[in-house]
Scaffold this active site. Structure first.
Site, mmCIF file in Angstrom:
data_model
loop_
_atom_site.group_PDB
_atom_site.id
_atom_site.type_symbol
_atom_site.label_atom_id
_atom_site.label_comp_id
_atom_site.label_asym_id
_atom_site.label_seq_id
_atom_site.Cartn_x
_atom_site.Cartn_y
_atom_site.Cartn_z
ATOM 1 N N GLY A 47 0.779 -1.242 0.000
ATOM 2 C CA GLY A 47 0.000 0.000 0.000
ATOM 3 C C GLY A 47 0.807 1.287 0.000
ATOM 4 N N ASP A 102 1.079 2.842 4.781
ATOM 5 C CA ASP A 102 0.024 3.621 4.134
ATOM 6 C C ASP A 102 -0.955 4.185 5.153
ATOM 7 O OD1 ASP A 102 -1.010 1.091 4.755
ATOM 8 O OD2 ASP A 102 -1.858 0.718 2.781
ATOM 9 N N ASP A 105 -4.505 2.016 11.277
ATOM 10 C CA ASP A 105 -5.931 1.795 11.526
ATOM 11 C C ASP A 105 -6.095 1.249 12.944
ATOM 12 O OD1 ASP A 105 -8.657 1.547 10.896
ATOM 13 O OD2 ASP A 105 -8.417 -0.445 10.051
ATOM 14 N N LYS A 133 -6.172 6.753 11.152
ATOM 15 C CA LYS A 133 -7.609 6.653 11.453
ATOM 16 C C LYS A 133 -7.734 6.344 12.947
ATOM 17 C CE LYS A 133 -9.657 3.991 8.007
ATOM 18 N NZ LYS A 133 -10.358 2.733 7.624
ATOM 19 N N VAL A 155 -11.168 3.900 2.861
ATOM 20 C CA VAL A 155 -10.671 4.659 1.715
ATOM 21 C C VAL A 155 -9.793 3.801 0.807
ATOM 22 C CG1 VAL A 155 -10.782 6.904 2.859
ATOM 23 C CG2 VAL A 155 -8.714 5.510 3.099
#
Ligand code: IMP
Ligand code: MG
Length: 194
Positions: A47, A102, A105, A133, A155
């Site tokens: 990513g 990337d 989370d 996030k 996303v």
């Protein structure tokens, strides 16, 4: 936005222009912070590809690059367990290591990767992520450099995928929820290359 993407992307969260500006700023910060140091940049596959390419061309520093491959297994299998798909080949001991990912989370990926890297005995270890996030965090992980803090939305684009697709979008968009209705998207599919 090209017609092809309009059906799948609900909204553009970050335009190419905004990403470009912020990535340049981050590169400037890193260039200042690591001045006079020889850096080992360790990006996670896959990513980070676009972020990394854009970041690197603005890093005015001597550096080496070595990818780390990790695959996460989600719901249904061993939750939070990481499998290494590509090991580090360069020596990390005594080096200034910058991990690049990337998106941060739940933090499970980076918690484990940071611990593995720290065990190799680098002189310093910092983490740079394009997106953060915080709403979904499960592990107390922090990144030292963050491009954008984003809300709890799934996303895609600019390297980020859903089921290995959409990595080639030049912007970051919110995936239309009808494409994953009811599923825990970040954990789908069961095994995915981060
Ligand atoms: P974590 O271990 O939960 O922090 O997740 C990190 C990995 O999950 C990232 O490297 C991504 O591959 C994936 N991920 C988490 N959120 C998103 C998202 O919104 N879009 C695409 N991939 C995501
Ligand atoms: Mg992924």
């Amino acid at each position: 936005m090209p017609r092809l993407w309009q059906a799948d992307i609900q909204t553009v969260l970050l335009t190419e222009r905004r990403i470009r500006r912020r990535v340049r700023e981050l590169a400037g910060e890193l260039t200042r912070d690591y001045a006079g140091k020889d850096l080992l940049v360790v990006p996670l596959l896959t990513g980070t590809l676009m972020f990394l390419a854009d970041l690197l061309r603005h890093l005015t520093l001597p550096l080496r690059l070595d990818f780390l491959g990790v695959s996460s297994y989600g719901a249904g299998t061993v939750s939070g367990h990481l499998v290494l798909t590509k090991e580090l080949r360069l020596e990390a001991q005594g080096r200034h290591v910058l991990l690049v990912d990337d998106i941060l989370d739940t933090g499970r990926t980076l918690a484990e990767v940071q611990a593995r890297m720290a065990a190799l005995g680098p002189q310093s270890l910092r983490t740079c992520v394009l997106l953060d996030k915080p709403a979904r965090r499960r592990e107390p992980v922090q990144a030292d450099y963050v491009g954008f803090v984003i809300p709890d939305l799934f996303v895609v684009g600019y390297g980020l995928d859903y089921a290995e697709r959409y990595r080639n979008l030049p912007f970051i968009g919110v995936l239309h929820p009808r494409l994953y209705q009811g599923q825990e998207v970040a954990r789908q599919p069961a095994a995915e290359e981060t």
